[in-house]
Design an enzyme around this catalytic site. Sequence first.
Site, PDB file in Angstrom:
ATOM      1  N   ASP A  60      -2.700 -11.425 -17.427  1.00 33.47           N
ATOM      2  CA  ASP A  60      -2.274 -12.291 -16.329  1.00 33.47           C
ATOM      3  C   ASP A  60      -0.892 -11.794 -15.913  1.00 33.47           C
ATOM      4  OD1 ASP A  60      -1.296 -14.228 -14.638  1.00 33.47           O
ATOM      5  OD2 ASP A  60      -1.835 -15.931 -15.920  1.00 33.47           O
ATOM      6  N   SER A 140       0.374  -4.314   2.027  1.00 36.69           N
ATOM      7  CA  SER A 140      -0.674  -4.572   3.018  1.00 36.69           C
ATOM      8  C   SER A 140      -0.135  -4.341   4.420  1.00 36.69           C
ATOM      9  CB  SER A 140      -1.162  -6.023   2.898  1.00 36.69           C
ATOM     10  OG  SER A 140      -2.063  -6.358   3.946  1.00 36.69           O
ATOM     11  N   TYR A 153       0.568 -15.287   2.644  1.00 34.44           N
ATOM     12  CA  TYR A 153       0.159 -13.985   2.104  1.00 34.44           C
ATOM     13  C   TYR A 153       0.942 -12.877   2.796  1.00 34.44           C
ATOM     14  CZ  TYR A 153      -2.675  -9.826   1.248  1.00 34.44           C
ATOM     15  OH  TYR A 153      -3.088  -8.565   0.906  1.00 34.44           O
ATOM     16  N   LYS A 157       3.652  -9.990   1.147  1.00 34.70           N
ATOM     17  CA  LYS A 157       3.515  -8.536   1.269  1.00 34.70           C
ATOM     18  C   LYS A 157       4.724  -7.917   1.973  1.00 34.70           C
ATOM     19  CE  LYS A 157      -0.318  -8.141  -0.956  1.00 34.70           C
ATOM     20  NZ  LYS A 157      -0.316  -7.479  -2.284  1.00 34.70           N
TER      21      LYS A 157
END
Length: 249
Positions: A60, A140, A153, A157
């Site tokens: 994790d 990304s 999100y 990034k």
Amino acid sequence: MARLKDKVAVITGAASGFGEGMAKRFAEEGAKVVVADLNAKGAERVAGEIGKAAIAVQTDVSQRSEFDELIEVTMSGFGRIDVMVNNAGYTHRNGDMLAVDEEVFDLITAVNMKAIYHAARSVVPIMEAQGGGSIITTASTAGLRPRPGLTWYNASKGWAITATKSMAVELAPKNIRVNCLCPVAGETGMLAQFMGEDTPQMRAKFRASIPLGRLSTPLDIANAALWLASDEAAFITGVALEVDGGRCI
């Protein structure tokens, strides 16, 4: 060719998708690979398909103690770390940014952001003692040209890209190169979350935004990561490499 001969690579999120592609491609080029993932069975499958050159570790990445254990297993098994790939990622479903609850937001920041911090704390001293190394993060295109509906999100990034550039400058005197990949949406387990719904119409909409006319594949990303990890990229650091079929133009 064996562009990663005698190198050891740790890849998180390697039980599927881009990470699996990297693990297998790196092994093809001579690397010993640590397949790290929260999904233990998936990691064991990928490592088993690679063979003796790979070991699987359930990890994790949001937990420092588990990251430290990952590094200990790697050093015990292979004795060094040449490449650290921060590939594990998490996202919320495409939609209203105010509909994302705090628990999901915290997980996004822990996996997409804090794990990079954990990795640096763990591997930089090892790489410095070895005389250098390569750190690669899967960022990304979302961090460069954000789409509506993925605000938190996207922000994570963007953070990863900035962290990459700052780390690259600070770690250059230690001969540690730091780069990131910026893939466009691809055939991974998170695709449905990115699109909001996985339908032929939504896929067509996403493909239409990519000049080369298709989504990315694990092999596309693996080949880019392979080059960044190899000595062919010895003078490349601080780069956010767009692997996007022209999406960011």
